[in-house]
Enzyme design. Structure first.
Site, PDB file in Angstrom:
ATOM      1  N   PRO A  10       0.793  -1.221   0.000  1.00  0.00           N
ATOM      2  CA  PRO A  10       0.000   0.000   0.000  1.00  0.00           C
ATOM      3  C   PRO A  10       0.830   1.278   0.000  1.00  0.00           C
ATOM      4  O   PRO A  10       1.885   1.362   0.622  1.00  0.00           O
ATOM      5  CB  PRO A  10      -0.827  -0.098   1.283  1.00  0.00           C
ATOM      6  CG  PRO A  10      -0.124  -1.089   2.133  1.00  0.00           C
ATOM      7  CD  PRO A  10       0.584  -2.020   1.206  1.00  0.00           C
ATOM      8  N   ASN A  11       0.326   2.228  -0.753  1.00  0.00           N
ATOM      9  CA  ASN A  11       0.854   3.584  -0.882  1.00  0.00           C
ATOM     10  C   ASN A  11       2.145   3.675  -1.682  1.00  0.00           C
ATOM     11  O   ASN A  11       2.626   4.777  -1.947  1.00  0.00           O
ATOM     12  CB  ASN A  11       1.029   4.249   0.496  1.00  0.00           C
ATOM     13  CG  ASN A  11      -0.286   4.377   1.224  1.00  0.00           C
ATOM     14  OD1 ASN A  11      -1.268   4.852   0.649  1.00  0.00           O
ATOM     15  ND2 ASN A  11      -0.332   3.925   2.450  1.00  0.00           N
ATOM     16  N   ARG A  18       5.102  11.025  -2.542  1.00  0.00           N
ATOM     17  CA  ARG A  18       4.761  10.789  -1.138  1.00  0.00           C
ATOM     18  C   ARG A  18       5.986  10.971  -0.252  1.00  0.00           C
ATOM     19  O   ARG A  18       6.940  10.208  -0.348  1.00  0.00           O
ATOM     20  CB  ARG A  18       4.234   9.359  -0.981  1.00  0.00           C
ATOM     21  CG  ARG A  18       3.970   8.978   0.461  1.00  0.00           C
ATOM     22  CD  ARG A  18       3.627   7.500   0.573  1.00  0.00           C
ATOM     23  NE  ARG A  18       3.472   7.136   1.961  1.00  0.00           N
ATOM     24  CZ  ARG A  18       3.752   5.941   2.454  1.00  0.00           C
ATOM     25  NH1 ARG A  18       4.192   4.993   1.665  1.00  0.00           N
ATOM     26  NH2 ARG A  18       3.591   5.701   3.734  1.00  0.00           N
ATOM     27  N   TYR A  23      10.885   8.691   1.491  1.00  0.00           N
ATOM     28  CA  TYR A  23      10.814   7.613   0.506  1.00  0.00           C
ATOM     29  C   TYR A  23      11.557   7.886  -0.798  1.00  0.00           C
ATOM     30  O   TYR A  23      11.593   7.022  -1.667  1.00  0.00           O
ATOM     31  CB  TYR A  23       9.340   7.292   0.201  1.00  0.00           C
ATOM     32  CG  TYR A  23       8.601   6.829   1.426  1.00  0.00           C
ATOM     33  CD1 TYR A  23       8.841   5.572   1.979  1.00  0.00           C
ATOM     34  CD2 TYR A  23       7.672   7.652   2.057  1.00  0.00           C
ATOM     35  CE1 TYR A  23       8.183   5.152   3.125  1.00  0.00           C
ATOM     36  CE2 TYR A  23       6.997   7.233   3.193  1.00  0.00           C
ATOM     37  CZ  TYR A  23       7.257   5.985   3.724  1.00  0.00           C
ATOM     38  OH  TYR A  23       6.604   5.570   4.856  1.00  0.00           O
ATOM     39  N   ASN A  75       8.163  -5.461  -0.948  1.00  0.00           N
ATOM     40  CA  ASN A  75       8.055  -4.293  -0.081  1.00  0.00           C
ATOM     41  C   ASN A  75       6.608  -4.266   0.383  1.00  0.00           C
ATOM     42  O   ASN A  75       5.730  -3.793  -0.333  1.00  0.00           O
ATOM     43  CB  ASN A  75       8.416  -3.001  -0.804  1.00  0.00           C
ATOM     44  CG  ASN A  75       8.406  -1.811   0.140  1.00  0.00           C
ATOM     45  OD1 ASN A  75       7.769  -1.851   1.186  1.00  0.00           O
ATOM     46  ND2 ASN A  75       9.076  -0.746  -0.236  1.00  0.00           N
ATOM     47  N   ALA A  78       2.959  -0.754   4.701  1.00  0.00           N
ATOM     48  CA  ALA A  78       2.356  -0.791   6.039  1.00  0.00           C
ATOM     49  C   ALA A  78       1.873  -2.182   6.436  1.00  0.00           C
ATOM     50  O   ALA A  78       1.713  -2.468   7.622  1.00  0.00           O
ATOM     51  CB  ALA A  78       1.207   0.205   6.126  1.00  0.00           C
ATOM     52  N   GLU A  99      12.715  -9.080   1.936  1.00  0.00           N
ATOM     53  CA  GLU A  99      11.885  -7.967   2.416  1.00  0.00           C
ATOM     54  C   GLU A  99      12.652  -6.669   2.196  1.00  0.00           C
ATOM     55  O   GLU A  99      13.816  -6.552   2.595  1.00  0.00           O
ATOM     56  CB  GLU A  99      11.576  -8.162   3.900  1.00  0.00           C
ATOM     57  CG  GLU A  99      10.745  -7.063   4.511  1.00  0.00           C
ATOM     58  CD  GLU A  99      10.499  -7.284   6.003  1.00  0.00           C
ATOM     59  OE1 GLU A  99       9.866  -6.402   6.605  1.00  0.00           O
ATOM     60  OE2 GLU A  99      10.945  -8.304   6.573  1.00  0.00           O
ATOM     61  N   HIS A 101      12.547  -2.305   2.429  1.00  0.00           N
ATOM     62  CA  HIS A 101      11.922  -1.067   2.903  1.00  0.00           C
ATOM     63  C   HIS A 101      12.798   0.107   2.483  1.00  0.00           C
ATOM     64  O   HIS A 101      14.019   0.080   2.704  1.00  0.00           O
ATOM     65  CB  HIS A 101      11.753  -1.083   4.423  1.00  0.00           C
ATOM     66  CG  HIS A 101      10.785  -2.113   4.873  1.00  0.00           C
ATOM     67  ND1 HIS A 101       9.428  -1.925   4.812  1.00  0.00           N
ATOM     68  CD2 HIS A 101      10.970  -3.374   5.341  1.00  0.00           C
ATOM     69  CE1 HIS A 101       8.816  -3.013   5.236  1.00  0.00           C
ATOM     70  NE2 HIS A 101       9.742  -3.905   5.555  1.00  0.00           N
ATOM     71  N   ARG A 108      12.247   4.988  12.948  1.00  0.00           N
ATOM     72  CA  ARG A 108      10.937   5.640  12.893  1.00  0.00           C
ATOM     73  C   ARG A 108      10.103   5.255  14.111  1.00  0.00           C
ATOM     74  O   ARG A 108      10.628   4.784  15.115  1.00  0.00           O
ATOM     75  CB  ARG A 108      10.260   5.267  11.576  1.00  0.00           C
ATOM     76  CG  ARG A 108      11.116   5.739  10.382  1.00  0.00           C
ATOM     77  CD  ARG A 108      10.488   5.455   9.057  1.00  0.00           C
ATOM     78  NE  ARG A 108       9.263   6.241   8.921  1.00  0.00           N
ATOM     79  CZ  ARG A 108       8.358   6.009   7.982  1.00  0.00           C
ATOM     80  NH1 ARG A 108       8.528   5.023   7.125  1.00  0.00           N
ATOM     81  NH2 ARG A 108       7.275   6.748   7.899  1.00  0.00           N
TER      82      ARG A 108
END
Length: 148
Positions: A10-11, A18, A23, A75, A78, A99, A101, A108
């Site tokens: 998502p996103n 964004r 990012y 990736n 969320a 994985e 990111h 964070r």
């Protein structure tokens, strides 16, 4: 020639616009094009998929098994912190994955520190921006060649 699948959660369709400070400025289209070119240079085939819907990602992971995908680059966005369904799908298909990111999730908010995928992944890349995708592809390619 190996068959690889890049899945973005998502996103990630908003990459480039964004929160570029977090990012980066590369769009998802640019990331996918760069990775597709690199995969071709490595004599692999790369398919790409992005969805904001958890069930669509689960369906895509399950379809990867029938398609004989050799390796997944993931990736989860969320869904990293919430998706037992995606975890179960990855375990069910037994396709190795890395994985990825873009940001360093450990620098964070606390809720971002827990991943449902890291402990079952072949490897994890955090905080390297779009370059992390390239490193993941190179690592997958190396692992596939070592497994032969």
């Amino acid at each position: 020639m190996a068959s690889l699948l890049l899945i973005n959660g998502p996103n990630l369709n908003l990459l480039g616009s964004r929160e570029p400070g977090v990012y980066g400025t590369a769009s998802l289209t640019e990331v996918e094009a760069s990775l597709t070119e690199l995969a071709t240079d490595l004599s692999h085939k790369l398919a790409t998929f992005q969805s904001n819907a958890e069930h669509e990602i689960v369906d895509r992971i399950q379809a990867a098994q029938a398609e004989k995908v050799d390796f997944i680059l993931l990736n989860p966005g969320a869904f990293t912190h919430t998706s037992i369904a995606m975890r179960d799908a990855l375990l069910a298909v037994s396709i190795p994955f890395i994985e990825i990111h873009l940001s360093n999730v450990f620098a964070r908010e606390d809720f971002r520190h827990k991943s449902y995928f890291s402990d079952i992944a072949a490897g994890c890349l955090f905080g390297l921006g779009a370059y992390g995708y390239e490193l993941a592809l190179l690592a997958a390619s190396r692992q596939l060649s070592e497994d032969k």
